[in-house]
Design a protein around this motif. Structure first.
Motif, PDB file in Angstrom:
ATOM      1  N   UNK A 231       0.837  -1.214   0.000  1.00  0.00           N
ATOM      2  CA  UNK A 231       0.000   0.000   0.000  1.00  0.00           C
ATOM      3  C   UNK A 231       0.868   1.259   0.000  1.00  0.00           C
ATOM      4  N   UNK A 418      -0.025  -0.940  -4.470  1.00  0.00           N
ATOM      5  CA  UNK A 418      -1.397  -1.363  -4.756  1.00  0.00           C
ATOM      6  C   UNK A 418      -2.202  -1.186  -3.479  1.00  0.00           C
ATOM      7  N   UNK A 419      -3.459  -0.776  -3.656  1.00  0.00           N
ATOM      8  CA  UNK A 419      -4.298  -0.515  -2.497  1.00  0.00           C
ATOM      9  C   UNK A 419      -4.217   0.945  -2.119  1.00  0.00           C
ATOM     10  N   UNK A 420      -4.944   1.311  -1.092  1.00  0.00           N
ATOM     11  CA  UNK A 420      -5.006   2.724  -0.720  1.00  0.00           C
ATOM     12  C   UNK A 420      -5.737   3.503  -1.797  1.00  0.00           C
ATOM     13  N   UNK A 421      -5.885   4.768  -1.587  1.00  0.00           N
ATOM     14  CA  UNK A 421      -6.620   5.589  -2.548  1.00  0.00           C
ATOM     15  C   UNK A 421      -5.875   6.881  -2.814  1.00  0.00           C
ATOM     16  N   UNK A 465      -4.065   8.065   0.505  1.00  0.00           N
ATOM     17  CA  UNK A 465      -4.367   7.364   1.760  1.00  0.00           C
ATOM     18  C   UNK A 465      -3.913   5.927   1.642  1.00  0.00           C
ATOM     19  N   UNK A 466      -3.101   5.502   2.568  1.00  0.00           N
ATOM     20  CA  UNK A 466      -2.611   4.130   2.511  1.00  0.00           C
ATOM     21  C   UNK A 466      -2.306   3.610   3.890  1.00  0.00           C
ATOM     22  N   UNK A 467      -1.179   2.928   3.981  1.00  0.00           N
ATOM     23  CA  UNK A 467      -0.846   2.280   5.250  1.00  0.00           C
ATOM     24  C   UNK A 467      -0.550   3.333   6.310  1.00  0.00           C
TER      25      UNK A 467
END
Lengths: 467, 464
Positions: A231, A418-421, A465-467
């Motif tokens: 992320x 990958x992941x988060x926005x 926005x992520x980890x």
């Protein structure tokens, strides 16, 4: 290439049966659709021809300072069918109200630009051309270890459209549209990681098998990178957006907020107001070659023109069809559209027109190559694909999950993400931050993705926005 | 009298011709009528449903499926469509039987409506729309309200060479009101959207207090704070829980993706994927549900399928082919967007089954987190098992209490991590199905319903 007789005959025949008072308009379409669906590397299903033939009747009835607009579409091409559709349109017009006193439909006196939107091979042998393309596509996966297409389809729509109206217009044109969807899966290996996928979706006017070699290389690399992606960090960061990502944002933001509809509802930015950095110029170009948003005419039969939406950071124009131009005392910008590319691509006749973007063109800047934008970003994120940016048509806020991206460290591409926005506002009132105001770099070389032609852009910052 | 009555003879002749050459042949004829009325402060738009009709034929060649379709139900294109498939049958030359079981269902269904927009009439519908617009626009700060009321009467006739004949006439009614607030050039909106199979009796909440509530929410969003970002405790309201059940989890249960080895859930059939208080179902027979169907496009009746049963992943959704490959039964999940589109395994009404916690109890359990309210969209990731859900608004939760209103947000993270981290599921006396449209990938959109109860877990929250 011009339309052959059938769709033109249908529009003109339906018009002759209308027995309607002007102003009126008839659009007709005859389309053939062919599809090949894949399951892994085997052909799961061949479809075609899927034929649709129909017409839409629009009646515009001045009434007490407003206009009653009635529209009906039908696949019933009989005399009774045309009469029933006209009755429906008349009945709808009697109850409808639009704030225009009259409407100026195109007369056909202006010549249309020559816009290449027909793939000749596809037109003459659609299934043969699709089969050849699929063979090339699957051939590109031969010999690659641990990567396969798991799901996909190649679809082609061959369309003939004709438009006639009470002002004497008789316009006809043909087009081909191709939709490509491929899910590329990377799997296996000693590390025991779960499989990774890169999901390709694109639309174009022609099959381009010669581009597949490079494309498949990229798709396979992205699918493999997904397997080791992490992320993103959270924060306000410099973000580089590729043309594919921007295609999910800019045409929708500009097509809705710069439209006559938005202006009528008072949510469009004012002419001349500053909405972006001074280096930013964006045009609507319906005659841009081979774009799925392009055609010789708009969907009211007016020849396409270039319209500068954002001129060095300021609003240069809004997008109008005939109806909204009349309501707002403006001239049509040949921006009438009945459908967008996609599942309804061969039912254009079934929708009344409304103002919308055609092909959105961001003029290149001096930011250099993608690598140079990354270098300029310093410490940030490169987004290669978003799940679905889905801009809000009112606020223009967008955001989506990072399907594949890369961390930028020290001006270099680092680990995959990958992941988060990632997201923000596409447009914002004066003094507020937005994607177009926060541009810190505009690439020097453009690509086309869907209906957008644009270089990659560097925004500083966007919210991640992520980890 | 049905819309397809005049054409059934010609369509059936085409099916019989194909059945003489194919091991299996089927057809789906479709016709529809209806109308929508859109009202805002500037205009009234009356849009009759296009008079579209068509038929798609599918044959098993002995090696694979082939399809052709046309909008011409009695003329030269119908003849050419059948002839094209006859030619394909002659060319393909396989000898395998078709996968799975062919249905033999013979039935007719018609949606009963108590208060239909059709009976209300065009003038009555416009009056109702203007009344709804008036309720919203009366709220200070609302500069514009768009109201759309629509109904569609769709007829689908499925028949096959095994003897099935299923005729379903389905009426769907939908209402949406979008009040737009504006301040200093910045617009904001919330919306009220309701729909179902049936008439206006399936549109609960189309009353002044509910419409005003949506308008007041639009105005409040002008002053909403930025949402928190990062990994947080998240409490999904029932609409967002429904989106999770459909987009994030449900797409992975479509077993055609199992056959393609394209689902993160395939290796997990029979395994525990969530705590025992979490169950998820798909129900094509949900009374009045927006995604309800009487039968699918292979002739299987609409039915309920439990996907997660008390934490265990027990079921997937099947068409005849995936059922045959995976040793299961078809679940009434084969759907075509329309006669122009191919059939896929699709969901109908997908929802989180009620648990035993009150909303207040779930809020009280959160130290620092966010309540996500009014789900608006999502997108699937059947292989990767990642989620992306978007909501119109929410509230921060601090030390067990709701605090600041926050604007639109996106939720992301891994679905399995979310399910496993679920700490509580809300109670409810009944599930309300929200109306939406869903594609398979980026095309083939059709009506689906989602619903549920509040769900408390952890995920990444970010901008939308």
């Amino acid at each position: 290439m011009s339309a052959n007789g059938s769709s033109a005959e249908l529009a003109f025949r339906a018009a002759s049966l209308l027995k309607a008072e002007p102003p009126w308009e008839v659009v007709a379409e005859r389309s053939r659709r062919y599809e090949i669906h894949l399951q892994g590397t085997r052909i799961e299903l061949e479809r075609g021809p899927v034929t649709a033939e129909g017409y839409g009747v629009r009646l515009l009835r001045p009434r007490g300072g407003t206009l009653g607009v009635g529209f009906q579409a039908s696949t019933d091409v009989s005399l009774e069918g045309v009469a029933a559709a006209a009755d429906d349109a008349n009945a709808a017009a009697r109850h409808a109200e639009f704030p225009a006193k009259s409407v100026e439909l195109p007369s056909g006196n202006e010549s249309a630009p020559s816009v290449p939107v027909v793939d000749p091979k596809l037109w003459s042998d659609p299934l043969g051309a699709l089969r050849g393309y699929v063979d090339t596509l699957l051939g590109e996966f031969d010999g690659r270890n641990g990567v396969v297409p798991s799901f996909g389809s190649v679809k082609a729509v061959l369309s003939e459209v004709s438009i006639t109206n009470s002002s004497g217009l008789r316009a006809a044109f043909s087009s081909t549209t191709v939709e490509l969807e491929v899910a590329v899966k990377a799997f296996g290996g000693p590390e025991g990681r779960p499989p990774g996928e890169y999901w390709v979706n694109d639309a174009a006017r022609r099959l381009e098998p010669e581009r597949l070699e490079r494309s498949v290389d990229d798709w396979c690399r992205y699918a493999a990178d997904v397997r080791r992606a992490v992320p993103p960090p959270s924060g306000e960061l410099p973000v580089v957006l590729t043309t594919e990502v921007l295609d999910g944002i800019l045409p929708i933001v500009l097509g809705t907020r710069f439209s006559g509809q938005a202006r009528l509802r008072k949510i469009a930015p004012e002419l001349g107001s500053e909405v972006g950095v001074p280096e930013l110029t964006i045009r609507d170009e319906g005659e841009y070659a081979w774009s799925p948003g392009s055609a010789p005419y708009d969907d009211e039969g007016r020849p396409h023109v270039k319209t500068t939406l954002i001129d060095r950071g300021a609003v240069g124009a809004h997008l109008y069809d005939a109806l909204y131009a009349s309501a707002l005392g403006a001239r049509s910008t040949a921006s009438a559209r009945r459908t967008t590319v996609g599942p309804s691509a061969n039912l254009r006749f079934a929708f009344p027109p409304h103002p919308e973007a055609s092909t959105t063109v961001v003029l290149p800047g001096d930011g250099g190559s993608l690598d140079e934008l990354v270098e300029e970003a310093g410490d940030g994120v490169l987004v290669t694909q978003l799940g679905w940016a889905q801009p809000d048509p009112v606020s223009s806020e967008f955001g989506g999950e990072i399907r594949i991206g890369y961390r930028i460290r020290g001006g270099k591409i680092a680990e995959p993400l990958r992941g988060g926005t990632v997201g923000g506002a596409g447009l914002a009132p004066a003094g507020a931050a937005s994607l177009l105001r926060n541009l810190a770099g505009i690439g020097s070389s453009s690509e086309r993705s869907g209906t957008l032609v644009s270089p990659p852009l560097l925004a500083r910052p966007l919210t991640v926005a992520g980890a | 009298m049905t819309l397809l009555d005049d054409h059934e003879g010609d369509l059936t002749k085409g099916l019989e011709r194909l059945a003489r050459r194919a091991k299996f042949a089927e057809m789906m004829g479709q016709a529809s009528r209806g109308e929508s009325v859109m009202i805002d402060t500037k205009s009234t738009v009356v849009s009759p449903q296009p008079r579209l009709a068509g038929v798609v034929y599918r044959v098993w060649t002995g090696a694979r499926w082939a399809e052709a379709a046309t909008s011409d139900l009695s003329g030269r294109d119908l003849e050419a469509t059948v002839a094209r498939l006859e030619s394909e049958l002659g060319r393909a030359g396989g000898s395998e039987p078709p996968p799975g079981e062919s249905t033999t269902t013979r039935a007719t269904w018609t949606t009963p409506t108590r208060r239909s927009l059709e009976e209300l009439g065009r003038e009555g519908t416009i009056r109702l729309g203007k009344e709804v617009r008036g309720w919203a626009t009366a709220v200070p700060g609302i500069v514009e309200t768009q109201v759309r009321l629509s109904w569609q009467d769709e007829e689908r006739l499925y028949a096959n060479s095994a003897g099935a004949r299923c005729l379903q006439q389905t009426v769907r009614t939908h209402v949406i009101a979008v009040p737009i607030a504006m301040e200093n050039g910045r617009p904001a909106f919330d919306f009220l959207s309701r729909g179902g199979v049936g008439g206006l009796e399936r549109v609960p909440g189309l009353e002044e207090p509910e419409v005003r509530k949506a308008a007041e929410s639009s105005r409040e969003l002008l002053h909403a704070k930025a949402p928190p970002t990062g990994e947080l405790e998240v409490l999904l309201d029932d609409t967002v829980a429904g989106l999770l059940a459909h987009e994030s989890f449900g797409h992975g249960t479509e077993a055609d993706q199992f056959v393609r080895d394209r689902s993160y859930l395939k290796p997990l059939v029979g395994q525990v994927v969530a705590p025992p208080f979490l169950s998820i179902s798909d129900d094509g027979a949900f009374p009045g549900g927006w995604g309800s169907i009487y039968c699918d496009d292979e002739g299987h009746p609409g039915q309920k399928t439990r996907l997660i049963d008390h934490g265990r992943f027990v079921g997937a959704l099947h068409d005849r082919e995936s059922a045959a490959v995976l040793g299961a039964k078809a679940t009434g999940s084969t759907r075509r967007s329309n006669f122009l589109s191919r059939a896929f395994v699709r969901m109908t009404n997908t929802y989180v089954e009620p648990g035993d916690r009150t909303l207040e109890e779930l809020i009280a359990e959160v130290k620092q987190g966010v309540l996500l309210e009014h789900g608006s969209s999502g997108i699937e990731d059947p292989l990767g098992g990642q989620m992306q859900l978007k909501v119109r608004k929410g509230h921060k939760i601090e030390h067990g209490r709701l605090t600041d209103l926050v604007g639109s947000m996106a939720l992301s993270g891994r679905v399995l991590d979310f399910l496993r981290a679920t700490k509580g599921v809300g109670r409810s006396n009944g599930i309300e199905i929200e109306s939406g449209f869903c594609g398979k990938g980026h095309s083939d959109y059709l009506p689906v319903g989602t619903g549920g109860v509040p769900v408390l877990s952890r995920a990444i929250v970010g901008p939308a």
